[in-house]
Scaffold this active site. Sequence first.
Site, PDB file in Angstrom:
ATOM      1  NE  ARG A  10      -2.128  -1.276   3.830  1.00 57.95           N
ATOM      2  CZ  ARG A  10      -1.970  -0.481   4.883  1.00 57.95           C
ATOM      3  NH1 ARG A  10      -2.404   0.754   4.847  1.00 57.95           N
ATOM      4  NH2 ARG A  10      -1.378  -0.915   5.978  1.00 57.95           N
ATOM      5  CB  VAL A  59       9.825  -5.805   8.610  1.00 56.51           C
ATOM      6  CG1 VAL A  59       9.597  -6.031   7.128  1.00 56.51           C
ATOM      7  CG2 VAL A  59       8.928  -4.702   9.154  1.00 56.51           C
ATOM      8  CE1 TYR A 152       6.756   6.803  11.539  1.00 52.76           C
ATOM      9  CE2 TYR A 152       7.398   9.109  11.416  1.00 52.76           C
ATOM     10  CZ  TYR A 152       7.001   7.947  10.790  1.00 52.76           C
ATOM     11  OH  TYR A 152       6.864   7.920   9.417  1.00 52.76           O
ATOM     12  CB  ALA A 154      13.478   7.476  18.929  1.00 51.62           C
TER      13      ALA A 154
END
Length: 241
Positions: A10, A59, A152, A154
Amino acid sequence: MYALVTGGSRGIGRAVALRLAKQGYNILINYQSNNAAAEETLALIREAGSDGELLKFDVSNREETTAALEKWQAEHPEDYIEVLVNNAGIRRDNLLIWMEPEDFQSVISTNLFSFYNVTRPLLQPMIRHKYGRIINMASLSGEKGLPGQCNYSAAKGGLIAATKALAQEVGRKNITVNAVAPGFVKTDMVEGLDEAELKKQIPLNRFAEADEIAAVVAFLASKDASYITGECIGINGGLYT
Ligand code: NAP
């Protein structure tokens, strides 16, 4: 020629997958759960005259990632993944004072630890073939730091630093490692943000289209970008100058 796009089902990842397909790559579309979106991306790639395959794994999970990449390599003994786009990411925004540990942890795992999980197994084949392109999807948030995004910022700031470090490790092997740092991009990720209000701060006065990010990634993945490494290119409409 194979390119792996994590989070390729996406948003920005899909746009990147399509661009790289048009550059002649066979695309490995990684995603976590949205089968329908991944199938649609594959169909679009085929419509564009190229081909690809779905590679579903998380992931942030090292064992799962390693197993999926080793299985692919075993099934393609003559080939290797020469372009890697580490794009999969999530955000879980909150002021730090309210932030739950799992929101800090999951954002670091998905946006930063994923870089280790996916990149490491693919380095050896790139080194052996003396060619590789690695592009990491960072963010303006990782350059500037944004309130509500300590997790986020970091993760993305760490990703930018890792990009610079790895570029120096593998430059001699003809592998380039770069990052791009988008501002606001029209995808599912920005759902709920007040675009009309936020765009007032952006000199270009609008959010980006996913394809405007993909264009830069595709350039960095191309032979034309052969002397660019260790860079982080901002794509933010002038928001951070
Ligand atoms: P998006 O539309 O929400 O798409 C996210 C993609 O990542 C999907 O393909 C999703 O797979 C995949 N994904 C999420 N977690 C995963 C996991 N654990 N394992 C494998 N795949 C996973 O997001 P986007 O806006 O395109 O963002 C792409 C990248 O750009 C992210 O790294 C994001 O941080 C960065 N970025 C975005 C913006 C923006 O404004 N949109 C700005 C700066 C940076 P499923 O389809 O299976 O869920």
